[in-house]
Design a protein around this motif. Structure first.
Motif, mmCIF file in Angstrom:
data_model
loop_
_atom_site.group_PDB
_atom_site.id
_atom_site.type_symbol
_atom_site.label_atom_id
_atom_site.label_comp_id
_atom_site.label_asym_id
_atom_site.label_seq_id
_atom_site.Cartn_x
_atom_site.Cartn_y
_atom_site.Cartn_z
ATOM 1 N N LYS A 120 0.835 -1.204 0.000
ATOM 2 C CA LYS A 120 0.000 0.000 0.000
ATOM 3 C C LYS A 120 0.872 1.256 0.000
ATOM 4 O O LYS A 120 0.612 2.211 -0.740
ATOM 5 C CB LYS A 120 -0.928 -0.023 1.215
ATOM 6 C CG LYS A 120 -2.132 0.895 1.099
ATOM 7 C CD LYS A 120 -3.123 0.598 2.216
ATOM 8 C CE LYS A 120 -4.391 1.417 2.029
ATOM 9 N NZ LYS A 120 -5.383 1.113 3.095
ATOM 10 N N VAL A 154 -5.552 -3.178 -0.110
ATOM 11 C CA VAL A 154 -5.881 -2.344 -1.266
ATOM 12 C C VAL A 154 -7.192 -2.830 -1.860
ATOM 13 O O VAL A 154 -7.318 -4.014 -2.200
ATOM 14 C CB VAL A 154 -4.761 -2.409 -2.333
ATOM 15 C CG1 VAL A 154 -5.127 -1.553 -3.543
ATOM 16 C CG2 VAL A 154 -3.430 -1.974 -1.739
ATOM 17 N N GLN A 159 -9.401 1.455 -5.529
ATOM 18 C CA GLN A 159 -8.108 2.108 -5.335
ATOM 19 C C GLN A 159 -7.095 1.853 -6.442
ATOM 20 O O GLN A 159 -5.967 2.323 -6.364
ATOM 21 C CB GLN A 159 -7.521 1.687 -3.982
ATOM 22 C CG GLN A 159 -8.350 2.175 -2.797
ATOM 23 C CD GLN A 159 -7.804 1.670 -1.473
ATOM 24 O OE1 GLN A 159 -7.870 0.480 -1.159
ATOM 25 N NE2 GLN A 159 -7.254 2.584 -0.689
#
Length: 372
Positions: A120, A154, A159
């Protein structure tokens, strides 16, 4: 209908079959079946038809331009449900392979992952939404990618930007900087590393050990109209899968896969990962190799696997409960996966083969999730 004499115990309704495939190393059983003409002993002549994308495989199966295909497991289920495209009643005749896929990141993103130690955080260094490619919206590669991203916190539906690119074009996009990572089959991860465009960071066998991948797919109308032919084709492909899995034959099949009408990729980029000698520059030990036969354990089309794909479609908003209730999943998977036909064909190849006990089968995923 004219019946055609077969070398086997059944007369066939159709002898010449057009079989679609995409340029991937796990098309090896189809290439072997054609080069060695395994179909002839079962009364079949196979014509292999290389396709530029999985969407082309879908469209030509539906139109009848090809009879059957090497196909993503999830493609079959997506077409059955009409998710994001045309709908038709589909059939999985057998599983062609397990394992053998991977996720590769651009060299820049792989370096950021090393520096940050967290996916991330590494994605945040891009300063924009990351772009990941998979090969078909409901296909296995999309689901492996989404599962891996979600495991790292995620949300793959919110995203990242998820795009569909045919496998042979993924490395070019990675090299051009328009792509940050992709999930697909080999040899395209090996090609990406050889060209310095990216690094393989995980094999899909690390996500779900011995996961199902490509299947032998057709429309259910094909099975209904040509049942003896369908059984003969399963027998042919079982023998091809057994041949590919035999010691030494994977090196041999790599020569044929490298040819221009198959993958058109140098053999030395195909063989190492197909044989299981390596998984990429970042791997100290090679991951589980792609499996094609495993004494017959690879090929049985488990209904429980079909249920898993349906559950993942719901997880990512591709299938709504109001449209198809989860209570219908068992029946849907049982319609698609031709377990009875597979068992009949397998018994004709070798009556001593033990058939899997589906009720006792358990899979464990990388995040300790369990599927029965």
């Amino acid at each position: 209908m004219t019946h055609i004499a077969s070398n086997g115990p059944e007369a066939l309704e159709k002898a010449h079959l057009r079989i679609g495939f995409v340029a991937l190393s796990d098309a090896a059983p189809l290439i072997a079946a054609k080069v060695l003409e395994f179909g002839h002993r079962h009364g079949l002549t196979l014509e292999l038809c290389r396709q530029p994308s999985w969407a082309a495989v879908r469209d030509k199966l539906i139109s009848g331009e090809i009879d059957c295909a090497h196909a993503l497991y999830g493609l079959v289920y997506g077409v059955e449900l009409g998710i994001g495209g045309p709908r038709d009643e589909m059939a999985v005749l057998m599983v062609l392979n397990r394992n053998g896929q991977a996720i590769t990141l651009s060299s820049r993103l792989a370096g950021a992952l090393d520096a940050e130690g967290d996916l991330k955080a590494a994605l945040a260094t891009l300063g924009r939404p990351p772009v990941f490619a998979q090969t078909f919206p409901t296909g296995t590669h999309a689901l492996w990618l989404y599962y891996w991203l979600a495991m790292h916190g995620v949300n793959p539906r919110e995203q990242i930007e998820s795009v569909v690119i045919p496998p042979p074009r993924m490395v070019d996009a990675l090299e051009a900087g328009t792509l940050d990572g992709f999930c697909a089959g080999e040899p395209w991860h090996a090609v990406a590393e050889a060209r310095g465009a990216g690094q393989t960071v995980i094999a899909t066998s690390e996500i779900w050990p011995d996961h199902p991948e490509k299947v032998l797919a057709c429309r259910r109308a094909f099975v209904e109209r040509y049942p003896a032919t369908a059984r003969a084709l399963v027998r042919t492909m079982l023998e091809a899968c057994r041949w590919v899995d035999a010691p030494g034959h994977r090196d041999e099949i790599s020569h044929w896969l490298a040819k221009p009408d198959a993958l058109d990729v140098p053999r030395d980029l195909i063989a190492p990962r197909l044989v299981g000698r390596e998984g990429g520059k970042r791997f100290k030990d090679a991951p589980l190799p792609v499996a094609f036969f495993g004494g017959g354990a690879v090929n049985y089309p488990r209904v429980s696997e079909g249920r898993w794909f349906l559950a993942q479609y719901r997880r990512w908003g591709l299938l709504r409960e109001a449209e198809v209730p989860a209570s219908h999943d068992e029946a849907i998977a049982a319609r698609i996966n031709q377990t009875a036909l597979y068992c009949e064909a397998a018994a004709m190849v070798d009556p001593s083969w033990p058939l899997p006990d589906e009720a006792a089968h358990v899979d464990t995923f990388c995040d300790d999730a369990i599927r029965r």
